[in-house]
Design a protein around this motif. Structure first.
Motif, short mmCIF file in Angstrom:
data_model
loop_
_atom_site.label_atom_id
_atom_site.label_comp_id
_atom_site.label_asym_id
_atom_site.label_seq_id
_atom_site.Cartn_x
_atom_site.Cartn_y
_atom_site.Cartn_z
N ILE A 65 -6.75 3.26 -11.97
CA ILE A 65 -7.76 3.90 -12.81
C ILE A 65 -7.70 3.38 -14.24
O ILE A 65 -8.69 3.39 -14.97
N GLU A 66 -6.51 2.89 -14.64
CA GLU A 66 -6.35 2.35 -15.99
C GLU A 66 -6.75 0.88 -16.08
O GLU A 66 -6.87 0.34 -17.19
N GLY A 67 -6.92 0.23 -14.91
CA GLY A 67 -7.15 -1.21 -14.92
C GLY A 67 -5.96 -1.96 -15.46
O GLY A 67 -6.10 -3.00 -16.13
N ALA A 68 -4.76 -1.46 -15.18
CA ALA A 68 -3.53 -2.03 -15.74
C ALA A 68 -3.22 -3.40 -15.14
O ALA A 68 -3.55 -3.69 -13.98
N LYS A 69 -2.54 -4.22 -15.92
CA LYS A 69 -2.21 -5.57 -15.49
C LYS A 69 -1.22 -5.59 -14.33
O LYS A 69 -1.14 -6.56 -13.59
N ASP A 70 -0.44 -4.53 -14.21
CA ASP A 70 0.57 -4.49 -13.15
C ASP A 70 0.08 -3.80 -11.89
O ASP A 70 0.89 -3.51 -10.99
N PHE A 71 -1.22 -3.54 -11.78
CA PHE A 71 -1.75 -2.87 -10.59
C PHE A 71 -1.46 -3.67 -9.32
O PHE A 71 -1.01 -3.12 -8.31
N ASP A 72 -1.70 -4.98 -9.36
CA ASP A 72 -1.50 -5.80 -8.17
C ASP A 72 -0.04 -5.79 -7.74
O ASP A 72 0.27 -5.75 -6.54
N ALA A 73 0.88 -5.83 -8.71
CA ALA A 73 2.30 -5.81 -8.37
C ALA A 73 2.71 -4.47 -7.77
O ALA A 73 3.51 -4.42 -6.83
N ALA A 74 2.15 -3.39 -8.29
CA ALA A 74 2.45 -2.06 -7.74
C ALA A 74 1.95 -1.92 -6.32
O ALA A 74 2.66 -1.40 -5.44
N THR A 75 0.73 -2.40 -6.06
CA THR A 75 0.18 -2.30 -4.71
C THR A 75 0.91 -3.23 -3.74
O THR A 75 1.06 -2.92 -2.56
N ALA A 76 1.37 -4.37 -4.25
CA ALA A 76 2.15 -5.28 -3.41
C ALA A 76 3.46 -4.63 -2.97
O ALA A 76 3.88 -4.76 -1.82
N GLN A 77 4.10 -3.92 -3.89
CA GLN A 77 5.34 -3.23 -3.54
C GLN A 77 5.06 -2.09 -2.56
O GLN A 77 5.86 -1.83 -1.65
N LEU A 78 3.92 -1.45 -2.72
CA LEU A 78 3.51 -0.40 -1.78
C LEU A 78 3.30 -1.00 -0.39
O LEU A 78 3.66 -0.38 0.62
N SER A 79 2.75 -2.20 -0.32
CA SER A 79 2.55 -2.87 0.96
C SER A 79 3.89 -3.22 1.61
O SER A 79 4.05 -3.13 2.84
N GLU A 80 4.85 -3.63 0.79
CA GLU A 80 6.18 -3.91 1.33
C GLU A 80 6.81 -2.65 1.91
O GLU A 80 7.50 -2.68 2.93
N ASN A 81 6.58 -1.54 1.24
CA ASN A 81 7.09 -0.26 1.74
C ASN A 81 6.45 0.07 3.09
O ASN A 81 7.13 0.55 4.01
N THR A 82 5.15 -0.19 3.22
CA THR A 82 4.45 0.03 4.49
C THR A 82 5.06 -0.82 5.60
O THR A 82 5.27 -0.35 6.72
N GLN A 83 5.36 -2.07 5.29
CA GLN A 83 5.98 -2.95 6.28
C GLN A 83 7.36 -2.44 6.68
O GLN A 83 7.73 -2.47 7.86
N ALA A 84 8.12 -1.95 5.70
CA ALA A 84 9.45 -1.43 6.00
C ALA A 84 9.37 -0.21 6.91
O ALA A 84 10.16 -0.07 7.85
N LEU A 85 8.43 0.68 6.65
CA LEU A 85 8.25 1.84 7.52
C LEU A 85 7.81 1.42 8.91
O LEU A 85 8.27 1.97 9.92
#
Length: 450
Positions: A65-85
């Motif tokens: 929602i902030e259009g932050a520069k680290d959004f892609d990195a945060a979502t990438a880490q979330l995807s890694e968490n999905t893979q781990a689960l």
């Protein structure tokens, strides 16, 4: 050591293949409580992965929602968490089930992203469409888990728990967008605790379904509750510390956000000191709280020094953290009568400091992928620290954790009177930790002639 590879997956297969030998509790030695066996490790790994999902999802929604520069990195880490689960599910139920899980889990993450986009565009129809997709996901995923667990986790109860999960994440996001940051961070804390309860229910259902894989051990015992209590608090400390440091370096534009984040970090500290006070009085609680709060303050000092580009002040903060590491290590060694050796505690604390400082330094330098990698390492490592600390306490006071609790968790996948269960879990864990802390305080007083 490559902590990324060691911690990102945290597969259930490791827990399933873990032997009951080597001093761990087995059917023949149930009188010996333990914080680590196949069943307890399953619960702990699920708790770490699921609660990390909740944290990363909330962070990603805020960054979106902030259009932050680290959004892609945060979502990438979330995807890694999905893979781990997904890997964890596959290790129990097979690759086909793991793939089905990943598809559904990834889809529900996408619906949260759709809700963020709808909010950004002020598109109420798009927001409602995302909520409708989440409602359908709730039904489909509940049916999937009921089938996977052979009916031990009932779809109706699972669906209710999933709705709570959705409400908590959407609520935390809506509060953040509305500028009610205190409520947003409080809701994040609730979401974390709820997902540890999810792990409790699912691990109990799985161990009941495959008793032979877990040596007829239970995931829900007093000793396991202590480990998960500490993991909840310690991983929460990491989550709120990392984001507070991020907010701190952003300066005035994030001042109100930092204030709310820091308040939640302080509330996390109060859970420890409040438990000590309730049993041993205000003086003991204050001494413990001072030691814990000081190390948080040194991280804040490091952030301030970084913002001011003051290398001398940065080094001073690191020196304070080094002294804290030495003092607290001796404190815990004394408190646990040597069951948590000072050198082991010191090494764990050094890893903790390196992970948080490393995440912050990378974030400040704009290396967001590394920042979230380190965030993950620190979050996952809280599981290791909680295992070590709870193991020392259980070894020191085995009688307090000797009785095995019946595993009455099937049918309740997500939401089994969570408040009461969390209260029970907290009382068990905090009381033991408080006792250990006060033992150390009293010994230090005696050594100083007080």
């Amino acid at each position: 050591m490559n902590w990324k590879k060691a911690l990102v997956v945290a597969p259930m297969s490791a827990a399933i293949l873990f032997s009951a030998n080597g001093g761990l509790v087995s059917a023949e030695t149930m009188e010996k409580p333990t914080v680590t066996n196949a069943a307890v490790d399953l619960r702990a790994n699920l708790g770490s992965l699921l609660s990390e999902h909740g944290n990363l999802a909330i962070i990603a929604m805020r960054k979106g929602i902030e259009g932050a520069k680290d959004f892609d990195a945060a979502t990438a880490q979330l995807s890694e968490n999905t893979q781990a689960l997904s890997d964890a599910i596959a290790s129990v139920y097979g690759d086909e089930a793991g793939k089905a899980f990943k598809e559904m889990w990834s889809a529900h993450v996408g619906y949260f992203v759709d809700y963020v986009k709808g909010t950004a565009n002020k598109d109420e129809e798009a927001k409602q469409a995302a909520l409708s997709e989440l409602a359908q996901y709730r039904k489909d995923f509940s049916a999937f888990l009921e089938k996977a667990t052979g009916g031990r986790a009932e779809a109706e109860a699972l669906a209710e728990g999933l709705q709570t999960h959705v409400n908590q994440l959407i609520g935390a996001f809506d509060s953040y967008v509305a500028g009610d940051y205190a409520k947003a961070y409080s809701q994040q804390a609730d979401a974390r605790a709820h997902l540890f309860m999810t792990a409790k229910g699912l691990s109990s259902a799985i161990t009941a379904q495959f008793p032979e894989k877990f040596n007829n051990q239970m995931a829900v015992t007093p000793a396991a509750d202590l480990r998960l209590t500490l993991n909840n608090i310690l991983s929460g400390h990491v989550a709120f510390a990392v984001t507070a440091m991020q907010n701190g370096i952003e300066g005035e534009k994030s001042a109100e956000i930092f204030k709310a984040n820091a308040a939640q970090l302080s509330a996390n500290t109060d859970k420890l000191s409040g438990a000590i006070e309730s049993v041993y009085g205000a003086e003991a609680a204050e001494k413990f709280k001072t030691m814990w709060s000081n190390h948080i303050g040194y991280f804040v000092d490091y952030v301030k020094a970084t913002a001011a580009e003051d290398e001398e002040a940065k080094q001073a903060a690191l020196d304070e953290l080094e002294q804290y590491r030495a003092d607290f290590s001796e404190f815990m060694a004394t408190a646990t009568d040597g069951n948590a050796p000072a050198d082991v505690v010191a090494e764990e604390l050094q890893d903790h400091v390196s992970q948080l400082i490393g995440s912050f330094d990378a974030y400040a330098a704009g290396n967001y992928e590394e920042a979230y990698n380190k965030f993950h390492e620190g979050y996952a490592y809280a599981n290791n620290i909680s295992k070590s600390l709870s193991g020392a306490i259980v070894t020191q006071y085995p009688d307090k954790f000797a009785s095995e609790m019946p595993s009455e968790m099937p049918k309740t996948g997500f939401e089994p009177a969570a408040n009461n269960d969390m209260m029970m879990l907290w009382i068990i864990g905090a009381s033991a930790l408080a006792l250990a802390a006060v033992v150390a305080i009293r010994k230090f007083q005696m050594s100083e002639g007080k």
